[in-house]
Design an enzyme around this catalytic site. Structure first.
Site, PDB file in Angstrom:
ATOM      1  N   ASP A 193      -6.041  -4.130   1.101  1.00  0.00           N
ATOM      2  CA  ASP A 193      -7.440  -2.732  -0.152  1.00  0.00           C
ATOM      3  C   ASP A 193      -5.677  -1.550  -0.810  1.00  0.00           C
ATOM      4  O   ASP A 193      -6.538  -1.076  -0.918  1.00  0.00           O
ATOM      5  CB  ASP A 193      -7.992  -2.322   0.474  1.00  0.00           C
ATOM      6  CG  ASP A 193      -7.507  -1.714   1.547  1.00  0.00           C
ATOM      7  OD1 ASP A 193      -6.759  -1.472   2.069  1.00  0.00           O
ATOM      8  OD2 ASP A 193      -8.534  -1.442   2.734  1.00  0.00           O
ATOM      9  N   GLY A 194      -4.549  -1.761  -0.418  1.00  0.00           N
ATOM     10  CA  GLY A 194      -3.984  -0.856  -0.848  1.00  0.00           C
ATOM     11  C   GLY A 194      -4.167   0.622   0.069  1.00  0.00           C
ATOM     12  O   GLY A 194      -3.968   1.533  -0.077  1.00  0.00           O
ATOM     13  N   ARG A 233       0.346  -1.545   0.098  1.00  0.00           N
ATOM     14  CA  ARG A 233       0.208   0.327  -0.204  1.00  0.00           C
ATOM     15  C   ARG A 233       1.311   1.487   0.150  1.00  0.00           C
ATOM     16  O   ARG A 233       0.315   2.272   0.547  1.00  0.00           O
ATOM     17  CB  ARG A 233      -1.144  -0.152   0.838  1.00  0.00           C
ATOM     18  CG  ARG A 233      -0.019  -0.103   2.578  1.00  0.00           C
ATOM     19  CD  ARG A 233      -1.507   0.241   3.660  1.00  0.00           C
ATOM     20  NE  ARG A 233      -0.478  -0.554   4.886  1.00  0.00           N
ATOM     21  CZ  ARG A 233      -1.085   0.106   5.894  1.00  0.00           C
ATOM     22  NH1 ARG A 233      -1.780   1.083   5.704  1.00  0.00           N
ATOM     23  NH2 ARG A 233      -0.736  -0.616   6.876  1.00  0.00           N
ATOM     24  N   ASP A 264      10.581  -7.076   7.873  1.00  0.00           N
ATOM     25  CA  ASP A 264      10.291  -6.066   6.822  1.00  0.00           C
ATOM     26  C   ASP A 264      10.019  -4.745   7.547  1.00  0.00           C
ATOM     27  O   ASP A 264       9.799  -3.256   6.687  1.00  0.00           O
ATOM     28  CB  ASP A 264       8.713  -6.042   6.167  1.00  0.00           C
ATOM     29  CG  ASP A 264       8.081  -7.158   6.812  1.00  0.00           C
ATOM     30  OD1 ASP A 264       8.372  -7.920   8.054  1.00  0.00           O
ATOM     31  OD2 ASP A 264       6.757  -6.467   7.566  1.00  0.00           O
ATOM     32  N   ASN A 265       9.947  -4.708   8.671  1.00  0.00           N
ATOM     33  CA  ASN A 265      10.051  -3.183   8.678  1.00  0.00           C
ATOM     34  C   ASN A 265      11.538  -2.385   9.553  1.00  0.00           C
ATOM     35  O   ASN A 265      11.006  -1.114   9.819  1.00  0.00           O
ATOM     36  CB  ASN A 265       8.889  -3.242  10.421  1.00  0.00           C
ATOM     37  CG  ASN A 265       7.769  -3.537   9.613  1.00  0.00           C
ATOM     38  OD1 ASN A 265       7.350  -2.796   8.789  1.00  0.00           O
ATOM     39  ND2 ASN A 265       6.489  -4.201  10.187  1.00  0.00           N
ATOM     40  N   ARG A 291       5.464  10.351   3.094  1.00  0.00           N
ATOM     41  CA  ARG A 291       7.045   9.750   3.741  1.00  0.00           C
ATOM     42  C   ARG A 291       7.847  10.018   2.906  1.00  0.00           C
ATOM     43  O   ARG A 291       8.072   9.716   1.558  1.00  0.00           O
ATOM     44  CB  ARG A 291       6.745   8.417   4.033  1.00  0.00           C
ATOM     45  CG  ARG A 291       5.652   7.683   4.702  1.00  0.00           C
ATOM     46  CD  ARG A 291       5.519   6.745   5.165  1.00  0.00           C
ATOM     47  NE  ARG A 291       6.185   5.516   4.726  1.00  0.00           N
ATOM     48  CZ  ARG A 291       5.967   3.997   5.064  1.00  0.00           C
ATOM     49  NH1 ARG A 291       5.493   3.951   6.492  1.00  0.00           N
ATOM     50  NH2 ARG A 291       6.378   3.354   4.032  1.00  0.00           N
TER      51      ARG A 291
HETATM   52  P1  AMP Z   1       3.050  -3.939   8.214  1.00  0.00           P
HETATM   53  O1  AMP Z   1       2.563  -4.337   9.594  1.00  0.00           O
HETATM   54  O2  AMP Z   1       2.066  -2.648   7.712  1.00  0.00           O
HETATM   55  O3  AMP Z   1       4.286  -3.251   7.645  1.00  0.00           O
HETATM   56  O4  AMP Z   1       3.074  -4.588   6.692  1.00  0.00           O
HETATM   57  C1  AMP Z   1       2.918  -5.755   6.681  1.00  0.00           C
HETATM   58  C2  AMP Z   1       3.009  -5.720   4.668  1.00  0.00           C
HETATM   59  O5  AMP Z   1       1.896  -6.177   4.876  1.00  0.00           O
HETATM   60  C3  AMP Z   1       3.592  -4.760   4.469  1.00  0.00           C
HETATM   61  O6  AMP Z   1       4.404  -6.061   2.754  1.00  0.00           O
HETATM   62  C4  AMP Z   1       2.624  -3.804   4.156  1.00  0.00           C
HETATM   63  O7  AMP Z   1       2.514  -3.968   2.712  1.00  0.00           O
HETATM   64  C5  AMP Z   1       1.802  -4.838   3.375  1.00  0.00           C
HETATM   65  N1  AMP Z   1      -0.190  -4.339   4.545  1.00  0.00           N
HETATM   66  C6  AMP Z   1      -0.242  -3.798   5.406  1.00  0.00           C
HETATM   67  N2  AMP Z   1      -1.821  -3.138   4.941  1.00  0.00           N
HETATM   68  C7  AMP Z   1      -2.058  -3.419   4.100  1.00  0.00           C
HETATM   69  C8  AMP Z   1      -3.162  -2.841   3.001  1.00  0.00           C
HETATM   70  N3  AMP Z   1      -4.139  -2.498   3.493  1.00  0.00           N
HETATM   71  N4  AMP Z   1      -3.061  -3.271   1.692  1.00  0.00           N
HETATM   72  C9  AMP Z   1      -2.273  -3.762   1.003  1.00  0.00           C
HETATM   73  N5  AMP Z   1      -1.350  -4.495   1.836  1.00  0.00           N
HETATM   74  C10 AMP Z   1      -1.299  -3.965   3.087  1.00  0.00           C
HETATM   75 MG    MG Z   2       5.364  -3.078   6.957  1.00  0.00          MG
END
Ligand code: AMP
Ligand code: MG
Length: 478
Positions: free
Chosen positions: A119-120, A92, A246-247, A170
């Protein structure tokens, strides 16, 4: 320079298409500007007088692409809560290109190849949190991504309940993650792994180009930066909440703000993330997890660097972390130099903070004006006797401090923030914003960027957190 005069470059797109997905942002309906950050516009070289809100909205909404911009999402993998996940990537987030060394990235701008079931989108609540928090970290001098602006929309996004969609722009010197390397290692693409390492060297470690064993040296720097970053988090009571690989930024800065929190009352095993049932990412575990993540990165880099050498670099982590943490905590106590026994003094303080349920930010702030009078400090604890005893020890220690009382106070007031953006404070700004009132978001932005200053209309935010809001947990859904 106007926003529309900027020219972006996107060297990442010179890599093989396996590294990214070129994709255009999907605009939100009827977007409106929630806030923009004057300091960040300066980073990009935009004249303050030339800022046009309509242009900013269009930039964030993806309906106006500035020169050179070729939007793309980046591919990465990662260990989530200890388990390897091969297919993550910017699900997203969409990158627009870079200028002045800052990579512009929209978060919440629609689906990409890496969206999986998502949903991005991002919601207004979490976007305000990320926007303000990255600036708060910057204000505290902690390495972080920055944020240029935020737009909201009435478009509904489904989370635990329906929420408003939003997009944050960002900025980061790099969006490469530990997980970016893991992707290529675990798919056995060693040539691409090397290409990515070369890219990161050029992008963020140019001083290592041409030296002997540049990959090893780069890894060594990542170890140091990550250890020091974690020490900085610990020193202000920051709990990131989702330290998945990944973070983790490959340049050792704070990225991907999710269910983070500044602790209210000090609690060593505090867990801000409500889905983290095991406490893997608790406050106390953060340093250990930093190490564990660097181990995953070392493993991913093993086709490029001998394992023994990687291990030697990794083993420096503990020392980097402790040295930096002690330095920071010593400064928080106003000590000019560290003595052997200061470790004990500091340990004792953290135990007392925990036993007495002390709110650490106001405590250190009051301590910054300490002159023997304990009137403002003792009411902050439920265990005043313990604090009294500790202050007796502190008094003795201060005798061997070389700087004057005034200098100590001055230094401590520059080190111990008056304001940190606790979750209940952010929540107030979010609720106002959900009702169309963005004044508090902008006020908090100013406070976030100047946390050591007095902001008298907001005195109450510097007090211990009201009991009903203390150390709440947050949902990951954003
Ligand atoms: P995060 O926990 O936010 O770091 O996200 C972990 C993974 O999930 C990353 O690859 C994000 O891009 C993906 N992700 C999180 N929320 C969404 C969303 N609403 N739509 C698509 N991808 C998401
Ligand atoms: Mg992330």
């Amino acid at each position: 320079m106007k926003l529309t005069d900027l020219t972006l470059v996107a060297p990442y797109l010179d890599l093989d298409p396996i590294f990214y997905h070129e994709v255009h942002p999907t605009p939100l309906h009827k977007p409106y500007l929630v806030s923009f950050n004057l300091q960040a516009t300066e980073l990009l070289g935009i004249d303050l007088s030339a800022i046009d809100n309509e242009e900013l909205i269009k930039l964030l909404n993806g309906t106006m692409l500035i020169k050179g911009s070729r939007p793309y999402a980046m591919c990465y993998a990662g260990h989530q809560f200890g388990h390897y996940v091969q297919r993550l990537g910017d699900g997203r987030a969409i990158n627009l290109g870079s200028v002045n060394g800052w990579n512009l990235q929209l978060k919440g701008s629609g689906e990409t190849r890496y969206s999986r079931q998502g949903d991005g989108r991002a919601v207004l609540r979490s976007s305000i949190r990320e926007y303000l928090m990255s600036e708060a970290m910057y204000g505290l001098g902690i390495p972080t991504s920055r944020a240029l602006a935020i737009i909201g929309s009435d478009e509904k996004v489904a989370r635990e309940a329906w929420e408003r969609g939003a997009i944050v722009l960002r900025l980061s010197p790099s969006w490469i993650r530990f997980g970016s390397f893991e992707y290529f290692f675990h798919t056995n693409r060693h040539k691409e792994l090397e290409t990515l390492a070369d890219f990161l060297l050029r992008e963020s470690f140019p001083h290592l180009l041409g030296v002997e064993e540049p990959y090893l040296k780069m890894y060594g720097e990542i170890v140091k930066r990550t250890a020091e970053l974690t020490a900085q988090w610990q020193s202000v009571g920051f709990n990131h909440g989702v330290m998945n690989t990944d973070n983790m930024s490959a340049i050792g800065i704070t990225i991907d703000y999710g269910p983070f929190a500044f602790m209210d009352t000090f609690e060593s095993n505090y867990i801000c993330n409500h889905s983290d049932t095991q406490g893997r990412y608790s406050y106390d575990n953060q340093p250990r997890i930093g190490y564990w993540n660097l181990e995953r990165l070392a493993h991913a880099l093993s086709p490029l660097i001998t394992t023994v050498k990687l291990q030697l670099e990794l083993e420096k982590y503990g020392n980097y972390f402790t040295t930096r943490l002690m330095e920071l905590l010593g400064t928080k106590l106003g000590l000019d130099t560290l003595h052997e026994n200061d470790n004990d003094l500091l340990r004792a303080l953290f135990t007392i903070m925990e036993n007495g349920q002390i709110d650490m930010t106001p405590f250190f702030r009051h301590l910054s004006r300490y002159n023997g009078n304990r009137e403002t400090l003792l009411p902050l604890t439920l265990a005043p006797n313990q604090l009294n005893e500790w202050l007796d020890r502190y008094d003795i220690r201060l005798v061997s401090n070389t700087s004057s009382v005034e200098t100590r106070h001055k230094n401590m007031l520059r080190t111990n923030p008056k304001y940190v953006l606790k979750n209940y404070i952010l929540q107030e700004a979010i609720e106002n914003a959900q009702n169309g009132d963005f004044v508090l978001v902008n006020d908090l932005l100013h406070i976030a960027q100047n946390p050591y200053d007095e902001h008298s209309p907001f005195e109450r935010y510097s007090l211990p957190t009201p009991a009903q809001y203390k150390n709440l947990k947050l949902s990951c859904s954003s």
